[in-house]
Design a protein around this motif. Structure first.
Motif, PDB file in Angstrom:
ATOM      1  N   LEU B 270      -2.767  76.432 -62.395  1.00 18.04           N
ATOM      2  CA  LEU B 270      -2.358  75.060 -62.086  1.00 18.04           C
ATOM      3  C   LEU B 270      -2.105  74.330 -63.406  1.00 18.04           C
ATOM      4  O   LEU B 270      -2.869  74.488 -64.365  1.00 18.04           O
ATOM      5  N   GLN B 273       0.303  67.491 -64.026  1.00 18.88           N
ATOM      6  CA  GLN B 273       1.508  66.852 -63.505  1.00 18.88           C
ATOM      7  C   GLN B 273       1.607  65.411 -63.987  1.00 18.88           C
ATOM      8  O   GLN B 273       2.296  65.140 -64.940  1.00 18.88           O
ATOM      9  N   SER B 378      -3.000  72.289 -54.869  1.00 18.44           N
ATOM     10  CA  SER B 378      -2.791  71.135 -55.741  1.00 18.44           C
ATOM     11  C   SER B 378      -4.065  70.303 -55.768  1.00 18.44           C
ATOM     12  O   SER B 378      -4.867  70.353 -54.829  1.00 18.44           O
ATOM     13  N   SER B 380      -5.362  66.347 -56.496  1.00 18.95           N
ATOM     14  CA  SER B 380      -4.840  64.992 -56.644  1.00 18.95           C
ATOM     15  C   SER B 380      -5.985  63.986 -56.617  1.00 18.95           C
ATOM     16  O   SER B 380      -7.108  64.309 -56.205  1.00 18.95           O
ATOM     17  N   VAL B 389      -0.692  63.415 -57.790  1.00 22.17           N
ATOM     18  CA  VAL B 389      -0.993  64.829 -58.069  1.00 22.17           C
ATOM     19  C   VAL B 389      -1.367  64.988 -59.541  1.00 22.17           C
ATOM     20  O   VAL B 389      -0.598  64.628 -60.434  1.00 22.17           O
ATOM     21  N   ALA B 392      -0.831  70.960 -60.238  1.00 22.36           N
ATOM     22  CA  ALA B 392      -0.141  71.678 -59.163  1.00 22.36           C
ATOM     23  C   ALA B 392       0.006  73.142 -59.557  1.00 22.36           C
ATOM     24  O   ALA B 392       0.147  73.469 -60.742  1.00 22.36           O
TER      25      ALA B 392
END
Lengths: 442, 634
Positions: B270, B273, B378, B380, B389, B392
């Protein structure tokens, strides 16, 4: 109870602990005293002399133990060999550091080695060249042990049993106790006032780390010049903690030996060590030294005997170069080269010591030989410069004679012979470049 | 898989770094020719004096560095055995291994000294002490820095103080020794796990962060130099004092399983973002660093590697509080919340205790196994602007375990690139794009599309065609249209390997006869560079002293042998000795060992005239505006 040693010199007393204590404990540290009392500076010199001899004997014994492990053995044995060789190197740095501490207080240097079992309460255990075994590991552990070891108590119990029982029979003294006593002395400004220290000559007469491949400050080779009390105490602390471990540092000598001991086969069954002798020697049968210990370690195979003699000779050369280097002023044009010659001899000893453990010990091929580390008739070193160089010349001539008469029978022997030849040639060239002669001195 | 599998151990401590930085300046070191840039007629002695005199001006915080890096005061903080169904509290307490030391000593070497691709060469990891439960392990290969995060610390710290990096190594089972495992509830399951047929050994993952400089006298017994001016003064007094830096470090040791990446953090990946407000920093926005994740379907646990994810606020390393983090899976266009991570699970105390690994109970969702298999993860957080977010999942990834590759002249090598889809070997056909970037990390226009084989791998042939540095970025993709490579390599998030081709010296070696292979030749062409750039090497063997070099000729051959290059013992530590020059050096050593040649003149410390320096204003890969330098100029 006073334990006087031969010759009527000083000994040490343990006021509380009994002589039967297997390993000197924390309590003992407080009670070790030199008897009869000496002046503090004299006592410091005495203790540093003892420390130098202990570092020397430990270094020699550890080298022999490491070489008793096969270079081409299982990975774990190779690691142990590497680890013990590194410990021996660290003892060499301790040895040189002790000489620097002697310089700091104006004491004479000491290159000697234990030859008789005196100063018993400071020597860790009687000098004994032997293959690595559970019992020898136990002795090394006991010698390097901190006052309060934080390892499995049953392991320590076994160490104690092995070092005191089964015919080994003698208490083992912790080296740390000696350094603790030295630390106490150096910390006491009343006993060793600043006026006794020699800060101004440190860079001129002490072993410089850069000359001995030592890093400054962070180990693992703890060799530093010392100018004052704080630096002396710091160096003593580093030496002691490298042996005993500080906050259980895994690379302390004590814990490395514990690690090997823990994995070593019980009863030495299937142990990886080679069949090298205890007390290897080059004496002749019937020469008046024919006791059982010597007979069991006597190297009688001609080729192994020749290499053993070469080993002894280069051991003597090493000590002579080292003495010359440490007794010279650092600004002497030959000083740097003298320490290099000492290293060159160490490399020869490393080659030949490893080789000996692969050669047959006896004429009928029984067992393997080993590095004898026999001392010359004297370690006394000439005091006049020209005599020193003459002394080196004699040793180099002897080295040529030995190596010229050797006929190597294997590729590895040939390679080592060539390296020894090269080293002798370099020594000869070095002498030719730097030697003073008698006319110069008159 | 990896350190996210069970069982695992955690530790926390510091890491010391003692590299030279004199070769970071193109003005002083030509990385293509691997030579010190001496001025015309300048001797090494004069070069050293010039370097020392310009210490502060050049920001050279460690001219006498040893390159040693080591864990210091690192202690085991705990571990997790095998949690039962939904039980995320499998942590073991009261184990004799807890608070035991962790040891790792290596050498820190940048493949491109002017760049950012660092390596740790080391020979052993140990946890615990002999005489108690402990383990030793020998690594399969070096570690390389990954996931460089220049914004890890939200305050501006000097030099590289605010950056962090992830490091990973694996240790084959045959090279792992676990002693007295039966006395440790932490070690016993680890020893058991190694007997699993899928286990290949152990894995170590580290995160190093918050680096402090000028620590002599505070963290070591070296002579203090609180500022670079003080350091310069010490050097001018003839004291070759090094000046190691110290980072904080957390680490985890787990099981290395079939299919795991060896040298780069693997698992489900991940990446950061959007910036989100940090509640304990007055709402200042910050981004998260990369994370890795793994589902344990049987135990219904999701494990997240947050070792490089949550920034710290300041030098005191309080963690940024993003508030509760919602974990979701997006599948077929639908988002499903599967868990919530409270900030107490990623705050400083939790981070240091569990090396940043967070285990989350996801048993509330009966279909979590199928969700996780086919959906994208994801993370957030709820902000005043709505749900944002933070991280991700990048569903397709491609990596090469040869993160840093040294090639000699014309040497061929095949790099094995492995593709993954949500952390697993892809079940569908994929391709891998290999795009080349230059030393400044700019896209060269050169790229290759490689078909992936059924085992998820592809081979990229490279060869030492031209001396210098380059990087190759890997991207896995589906279908026929390869993605367009970005103009710059993203060193913090891209997957790539770096290649250094060493100088072309084969012709020099071939043209040099034994008769012309004199000390003067060897010194000026080979040894002088190290004597000038890394003067600490001469502490061990004085490289300017012909007697020293001859005396230690055998040792010199041993430590410069190509076979030793993965070891911390290898020399030159900078690993820029070409095959041709190695051959010359070894031949010189052989001649020294085989004969007793006449003594020659002593030091001949002069190099040929150097070409004009190539100035470089900033380090490639560091985003504009980030507080990061390798020199002490800030």
């Amino acid at each position: 109870m006073n334990l006087l040693f031969h010759g009527g010199g000083p000994a040490v007393s343990r006021a509380k602990a009994g002589a039967a204590a297997p390993v000197v404990t924390a309590d003992d540290l407080l009670t070790l005293e030199v008897v009869p009392p000496m002046s503090p500076r004299d006592e410091a010199i005495f203790l540093l002399h003892t420390a130098a001899e202990i570092e020397h004997v430990l270094m020699v014994q550890y080298l022999y133990a490491a070489w008793s492990l096969p270079q081409d053995g299982p990975a774990v044995a190779r690691r142990w060999r590497r680890d013990i060789l590194q410990i021996a190197r660290e003892e060499m740095a301790h040895f040189a550091s002790v000489q620097n501490l002697l310089r700091l207080i104006g004491g004479p240097l000491n290159f000697d080695r234990e030859d008789f079992p005196f100063r018993t309460d400071f020597y860790p255990f009687p000098f004994r060249l032997e293959p690595l075994s559970r019992a020898s590991l136990a002795r090394y552990i006991a010698a390097e042990m901190p006052a309060e070891p934080d390892v499995d108590t049953s392991l320590i119990d076994e160490v104690v049993r092995l070092t005191t029982g089964e015919g080994n029979g003698q208490p083992v003294n912790r080296v740390g106790a000696l350094y603790n006593r030295l630390t106490t002395l150096f910390a006491d400004e009343q006993k060793l006032p600043d006026g006794l220290l020699r800060p101004d000559t440190a860079d001129d007469v002490q072993a410089l780390p850069a000359r001995y491949r030592a890093d400054v400050g962070r180990g693992p080779l703890y060799l530093r010049t010392v100018r004052n009390r704080a630096e002396a105490l710091s160096l003593l602390a580093d030496i002691a903690s490298q042996g005993e471990g500080e906050e259980n540092m895994p690379r302390s000598h004590f814990l490395i030996f514990v690690d090997i001991f823990d994995a070593w086969p019980v009863g030495d069954e299937g142990a990886p060590s080679l069949d090298v002798p205890t007390h290897p020697n080059t004496t002749s049968a019937g020469s008046g030294t024919d006791d059982a210990d010597l007979a069991g370690g006597r190297i009688t195979h001609p080729r192994a005997g020749a290499w053993a003699s070469i080993f002894n000779h280069h051991y003597r050369m090493l000590l002579s170069w080292l003495q010359h280097a440490l007794l010279s002023r650092t600004r002497d044009p030959a000083s740097s080269g003298l320490s290099l010659r000492a290293f060159a001899e160490m490399l020869v000893l490393s080659d030949v010591g490893g080789l000996l453990a692969t050669l047959p010990r006896t004429e009928n091929g029984r067992g393997r030989a080993g590095a004898p580390f026999e001392l010359p008739y004297s370690l006394a070193f000439p005091d006049l410069s020209s005599d020193r160089w003459d002394y080196h010349r004699e040793l180099v001539a002897g080295a040529w004679a030995q190596i010229d008469s050797l006929s190597a029978t294997s590729e590895i022997e040939e390679a080592i012979q060539q390296r020894v030849l090269s080293s002798i040639a370099a020594a000869e060239a070095f002498i030719a470049e730097h030697a003073t002669d008698r006319e110069d001195e008159s | 898989m990896s350190v996210l599998s069970f069982p695992r151990l955690y530790f926390h401590g510091t890491m010391s770094w003692d590299p030279i930085v004199s070769n970071n300046d193109a003005d002083n070191y030509d990385g293509i020719a691997a030579r010190a840039r001496l001025a015309p007629g300048e001797t090494v002695t004069c070069f050293r004096q010039r370097m020392i005199a310009s210490t502060a001006q050049r920001g050279d915080w460690n001219y006498f560095g040893t390159h040693i890096c080591a864990l210091e005061q690192a202690r085991v903080t705990g571990g997790t055995a095998a949690p039962r169904h939904g039980d995320v509290h499998g942590d073991v307490h009261g184990d004799p291994l807890i608070d035991a030391p962790v040891e790792l000593a290596g050498k820190l070497v940048d493949i491109d000294p002017t760049g950012l691709c660092s390596q740790i060469f080391f020979d052993e990891l140990s946890l615990g002490i002999p005489g108690r439960p402990h383990l030793h392990a020998q690594p399969r290969r070096r570690m390389s820095d990954r996931w460089l995060n220049f914004g890890r610390n939200l305050s501006r710290l000097p030099i590289a103080g605010g950056a962090s990096a992830a490091w990973q190594a694996v240790f084959p089972s045959a090279d792992v020794e676990i002693v007295r495992a039966e006395e440790s509830p932490l070690l016993a399951p680890l020893a058991d796990a190694l007997r699993d047929p899928r286990a290949r050994g152990l894995m170590l993952r580290l995160s190093t962060y918050r680096t402090q400089y000028f620590q002599n006298g505070l963290r070591n017994p070296l002579e203090p130099a609180p500022t670079i001016a003080d350091l310069q003064r010490l050097h001018e007094q003839g004291k070759p004092v090094s000046n190691p830096a110290y980072s904080l470090v957390v680490g985890a040791v787990g099981v290395w399983l079939d299919g795991d990446s060896e040298a780069v953090p693997g698992g489900r990946l991940l990446f950061g973002q959007n910036p989100v407000p940090v509640s304990n920093a007055g709402g200042r926005p910050a981004r998260a660093g990369p994370a890795a994740a793994e589902f344990h379907p049987d135990a219904k646990i999701l494990s997240l590697d947050f070792s490089n994810t949550i920034p710290e606020l300041d030098p005191n390393v309080e963690k940024a509080d993003f508030g509760p983090i919602t974990v979701s899976v997006t599948k077929d266009g639908d988002d499903t919340e599967i868990a919530r991570i409270e900030s107490s699970s990623y705050d400083r105390a939790a981070y240091e205790a569990r090396a940043g690994i967070v285990d989350i109970d996801v048993s509330a969702h009966s279909d979590v196994a199928s969700l996780s298999a086919g959906g994208a993860l994801s993370l957030s957080v709820d902000t005043p602007a709505g749900r944002t977010v933070l991280l991700a999942e990048r569903e397709l990834s491609a990596f090469c375990d040869d993160c840093n590759v040294y090639l000699d002249q014309d040497e061929p090598r095949t790099l094995v690139i492995q593709a993954r889809e949500r952390g697993e070997v892809p079940a569908r056909p994929l391709s891998i794009l290999a795009a080349w970037y230059d030393a400044d990390m700019s896209f060269t226009g050169e790229m290759t599309v490689l078909p992936m084989s059924v085992d998820g791998t592809a081979g990229l042939d490279v060869s030492g065609d031209e001396a210098g540095y380059r990087h190759v970025r890997f991207v896995a993709f589906a279908g026929d249209a390869a993605p367009v490579p970005p103009p710059g390599l993203g060193i913090g998030t891209d997957q790539f390997s770096s290649v250094r081709t060493l100088p072309f010296d084969d012709a020099l070696a071939a043209a040099t006869t034994d008769e012309t292979l004199t000390w003067e030749f060897v010194y000026s062409n080979i040894l002088a560079t190290y004597d000038a750039i890394a003067p600490r090497m001469s502490t061990i063997i004085d490289l300017s002293d012909v007697d020293a070099v001859r005396t230690f000729a055998r040792r010199l051959k041993e430590v410069t042998a190509a076979e030793l290059v993965e070891s911390r013992r290898y020399m030159p530590v900078t690993r820029d000795l070409s095959r041709g020059k190695r051959e010359l050096l070894h031949r010189f050593c052989d001649l020294a060992l085989a004969a007793s040649p006449p003594r020659e003149g002593l030091t001949a410390d002069r190099l040929d005239s150097a070409p004009e320096p190539a100035a470089r204003d900033r380090i490639p890969g560091v985003p504009a505006g980030e507080s990061f330098d390798k020199r002490a100029l800030s």
